[in-house]
Motif scaffolding. Sequence first.
Motif, PDB file in Angstrom:
ATOM      1  N   PRO A  40       0.450  52.413  12.577  1.00  0.00           N
ATOM      2  CA  PRO A  40       0.941  54.109  12.068  1.00  0.00           C
ATOM      3  C   PRO A  40       2.462  53.726  11.590  1.00  0.00           C
ATOM      4  CG  PRO A  40       0.830  54.050  14.371  1.00  0.00           C
ATOM      5  CD  PRO A  40       0.334  52.729  14.068  1.00  0.00           C
ATOM      6  N   SER A  41       2.464  54.570  10.443  1.00  0.00           N
ATOM      7  CA  SER A  41       3.728  54.579   9.946  1.00  0.00           C
ATOM      8  C   SER A  41       4.032  55.971   9.327  1.00  0.00           C
ATOM      9  CB  SER A  41       4.203  53.287   8.691  1.00  0.00           C
ATOM     10  OG  SER A  41       4.127  52.147   9.297  1.00  0.00           O
ATOM     11  N   ALA A  42       4.416  56.821   9.918  1.00  0.00           N
ATOM     12  CA  ALA A  42       4.420  58.435   9.559  1.00  0.00           C
ATOM     13  C   ALA A  42       5.801  58.925   9.844  1.00  0.00           C
ATOM     14  CB  ALA A  42       3.385  59.228  10.072  1.00  0.00           C
ATOM     15  N   THR A  63       7.398  64.874   4.204  1.00  0.00           N
ATOM     16  CA  THR A  63       6.665  63.839   5.082  1.00  0.00           C
ATOM     17  C   THR A  63       6.569  62.647   4.341  1.00  0.00           C
ATOM     18  OG1 THR A  63       4.744  64.996   4.210  1.00  0.00           O
ATOM     19  CG2 THR A  63       5.604  65.711   6.332  1.00  0.00           C
ATOM     20  N   THR A  65       4.080  58.982   4.591  1.00  0.00           N
ATOM     21  CA  THR A  65       3.282  58.195   5.172  1.00  0.00           C
ATOM     22  C   THR A  65       3.085  56.730   4.493  1.00  0.00           C
ATOM     23  OG1 THR A  65       1.914  60.051   6.186  1.00  0.00           O
ATOM     24  CG2 THR A  65       1.063  57.717   6.108  1.00  0.00           C
ATOM     25  N   CYS A  66       3.352  55.630   5.223  1.00  0.00           N
ATOM     26  CA  CYS A  66       3.339  54.497   4.276  1.00  0.00           C
ATOM     27  C   CYS A  66       2.232  53.361   4.559  1.00  0.00           C
ATOM     28  CB  CYS A  66       4.632  53.711   4.696  1.00  0.00           C
ATOM     29  SG  CYS A  66       5.924  54.717   4.012  1.00  0.00           S
ATOM     30  N   SER A  70       0.884  54.774   0.498  1.00  0.00           N
ATOM     31  CA  SER A  70       2.140  55.728   0.479  1.00  0.00           C
ATOM     32  C   SER A  70       1.425  57.034   0.031  1.00  0.00           C
ATOM     33  CB  SER A  70       2.966  55.185  -0.573  1.00  0.00           C
ATOM     34  OG  SER A  70       3.440  53.952  -0.344  1.00  0.00           O
ATOM     35  N   GLY A  72       2.123  61.612   1.156  1.00  0.00           N
ATOM     36  CA  GLY A  72       3.063  62.719   1.827  1.00  0.00           C
ATOM     37  C   GLY A  72       3.567  63.599   0.752  1.00  0.00           C
ATOM     38  N   CYS A  81       8.542  53.976   0.428  1.00  0.00           N
ATOM     39  CA  CYS A  81       7.968  53.043   1.387  1.00  0.00           C
ATOM     40  C   CYS A  81       8.224  51.629   0.888  1.00  0.00           C
ATOM     41  CB  CYS A  81       6.262  53.392   1.306  1.00  0.00           C
ATOM     42  SG  CYS A  81       5.718  54.975   2.019  1.00  0.00           S
ATOM     43  N   GLY A 115       9.897  60.093  13.535  1.00  0.00           N
ATOM     44  CA  GLY A 115       8.472  59.631  13.471  1.00  0.00           C
ATOM     45  C   GLY A 115       8.057  58.208  13.901  1.00  0.00           C
ATOM     46  N   TRP A 117       7.462  54.084  12.648  1.00  0.00           N
ATOM     47  CA  TRP A 117       7.240  53.194  11.597  1.00  0.00           C
ATOM     48  C   TRP A 117       6.696  51.887  12.212  1.00  0.00           C
ATOM     49  CZ3 TRP A 117       7.397  52.416   6.810  1.00  0.00           C
ATOM     50  CH2 TRP A 117       7.661  51.092   6.105  1.00  0.00           C
TER      51      TRP A 117
END
Length: 143
Positions: A40-42, A63, A65-66, A70, A72, A81, A115, A117
Motif C-alpha cells: 500500500p502507498s496511500a 489524498t 494513492t500511488c 496514481s 486521489g 507519485c 500515511g 509508502w
Amino acid sequence: MRTTARWAATLGLTAAAVCGPLTGAAVAGPDSAPQSLYAPSALVLTTGHGQSAATATPERAVTLTCAPTSSGTHPAAAEACAELRGADGDLDALKSSDDVFCTKQWNPVVVTVEGVWQGKRVSYERTFGNACMKDAYGALFAF
C-alpha cells in the motif's frame, strides 16, 4: 442402553470438536488470490501557513494513492507519485527546481505528509519560507 447413548454423545461431541474447524477451510484457488500484489502507498498531504504543523492555520488537504495506479484528490497525482518513486519514498531527498526563482519574503508554509509508502509508515513535516519555495519542489507539494 445408557452406556451406548453416553458413548454416542461423547463420540458425536468429539467429532464435532475435531472436525468442526475443518469444515470452514477452503483450498486456495484463483478466486482466493490477494486483491493486490502491491504494497500500500496511500498518503494524506496538508498545507497551511505557520512555522510548524502544531501552530499552522490549515488551508488544504489532499489524498494521494500511488499503488497500483496514481489516484486521489491531489491535482497532479501521477506526477507526484513519479517524484516519490524517483526519490524511493525519501521525502528529504526531493530537491528544489533550479529554474524557479522565489523572493526571500518570510511567510512560512508548512506541509505534512502522513500515511503509508510501500507498506511503511510515513510521518513528515517540512516548513518552507513561502508558497513559491514550496511549489518549487515539484508536483508533490504543489496543491
